[in-house]
Design a protein around this motif. Sequence first.
Motif, short mmCIF file in Angstrom:
data_model
loop_
_atom_site.label_atom_id
_atom_site.label_comp_id
_atom_site.label_asym_id
_atom_site.label_seq_id
_atom_site.Cartn_x
_atom_site.Cartn_y
_atom_site.Cartn_z
N GLY A 46 63.54 80.46 43.82
CA GLY A 46 64.61 80.09 44.73
C GLY A 46 64.97 81.22 45.67
O GLY A 46 65.13 81.02 46.88
N ILE A 95 66.89 73.56 37.66
CA ILE A 95 66.60 72.55 38.66
C ILE A 95 67.00 71.17 38.17
O ILE A 95 67.79 70.46 38.81
N TYR A 99 65.81 70.18 44.03
CA TYR A 99 66.68 71.17 44.65
C TYR A 99 67.14 72.16 43.58
O TYR A 99 67.53 71.75 42.49
N TYR A 118 70.13 74.42 42.89
CA TYR A 118 71.49 74.71 43.30
C TYR A 118 71.93 76.06 42.73
O TYR A 118 71.51 76.46 41.65
N TYR A 119 72.83 76.75 43.47
CA TYR A 119 73.28 78.07 43.08
C TYR A 119 74.71 78.03 42.53
O TYR A 119 75.45 77.08 42.78
N GLU A 179 73.68 80.69 47.46
CA GLU A 179 72.58 80.08 48.22
C GLU A 179 72.12 81.09 49.28
O GLU A 179 72.96 81.66 50.00
N TYR A 228 71.79 74.71 48.12
CA TYR A 228 70.51 74.54 47.42
C TYR A 228 69.32 75.06 48.22
O TYR A 228 69.37 75.21 49.44
#
Length: 493
Positions: free
Chosen positions: A53, A198, A254, A256-257, A265, A341
């Motif tokens: 990511g 994820i 996606y 996501y953070y 992100e 994301y």
Amino acid sequence: MKKILFNIKFASILAVVCLASCTKDFEKINTDPDALPNVPPQNMLINVLRNAGEQFGGDVDGYGTFAGYIVKIQYPDYMTSLVPGNNTFGNRWAACYYNITQMDDMLKKTADRAEGFKNTRTIARIWQNYMWSYLLDGWGDIPYSESLKGRPEDGSLLKPKYDKQEDVFPAVLADLKKIADEMDKGIGTDDVGDYDIIYNGDMLKWQKFCNSLRLRMAMRISSVAPALAKSTIEEIAGSNDKYPVLETNAENCYLYYQGTLPYMEPWYKTGINEKRIDNWGMFDIFIDYLKDVKDPRIASIAQKTNSGTYVGYKNGLTTSPSPLRSVSWIGEHYINDAAGYTPFYRSSETYYILAEAAMLGYNVGISAKDAYNKAVMISMEDNGVSEADAKAYLIDKGAFNDTKERIWWDMWVALFKENYEAWALYRRTGVPSTNYPSLNSIFKGKHNDQPWRLPYPNNEYLYNKVNTEAAAAGVVDQAWGKRLWWAKDNGKN
């Protein structure tokens, strides 16, 4: 003098004794009693997903510019990053192989407990193949068959050969099919849970991503390996129970953070938190196209200027716009969410692929028009566009017209932020046909197209010189000359 010699001799003996003692207890002394002797497999998995990511989600310009989306407006882009180095694109090469080898190490360490870590291992194998696909799309010929044999127990092969991409693509597709067949027979009992950042351990979604990745790779080679592409896509489309695919935005691949430092992100972290959002503007060809077809996604993708309009900027101008707000910046939907994301695969892509497959005459169980319309509606939803506005677009400039070009142009819009995939779309199809490189590129006068490939890193030339130079034969100025196997000759150089 005797006293001095005695002291020297005594000191030497003492040093030898101490050295022997230290050597004997070296491992014990230098082992942290509170540290785990082996990293748990789930920890290795989460580390790799996080690394992917951060490494592949932080691109704004670079691939974003290659794809025709984003340009630099404060610091002109002269394409100097394509001069071989170990940073920028070399980092991505290293990250791919790091992730692949980390997962290979985890698979070896759990080989004797494979059933107990079945789900964790399955995700690791899928992710390895995603990394292989990333390498193939950037560099083409890559070390593959000999790439994981560097350790003594694996053969001490430190200078692996480069395999041809036309050999690696079928191998990766075959491995993905093997995984897909195994998943169809049943999943494991291990709960990956939060270590899977994820899908949170949802193995059905991983099964769908596996098959969707097969669709993507098969379509990528449809013009050069039509039989393999056709059989792969028809197999998946013809057996949705056995080979399910990603179909809704809730299933998008996606990452996501958390939304707090250091786990923000990447676009937000750089653009908002580090106050660099005014480094970038929207590519003029992108804004011009969105306005021309009256695409409602423009409000999500771009911000209006200080005069309340959408304006793009030419790629590679030597001066900045004045004021900086006189051109459109990246839309807040994509850059202003700390807990946003990184996209690896959008479900709309599934239906763009099926639409194109139907146009090619493949038996995919859905018409090109229906698949296209579904793809557009999924993309519109993903961008926060109302159903009414989406349908209005589909009966106006966005209406399907029985051409592959209509599919490709809309897919180009839908892939925004998934810049690497959009750059691959351009190289495979020639869309957007309006794309152009930096107006003041250091390669100006030699190349009038965006890069065709990524440069091999310096370290490859330093430590695997013979094999790297053989793979780079025919490459001109690091990024042109020899196109990738599946890429279209668009008449540019």
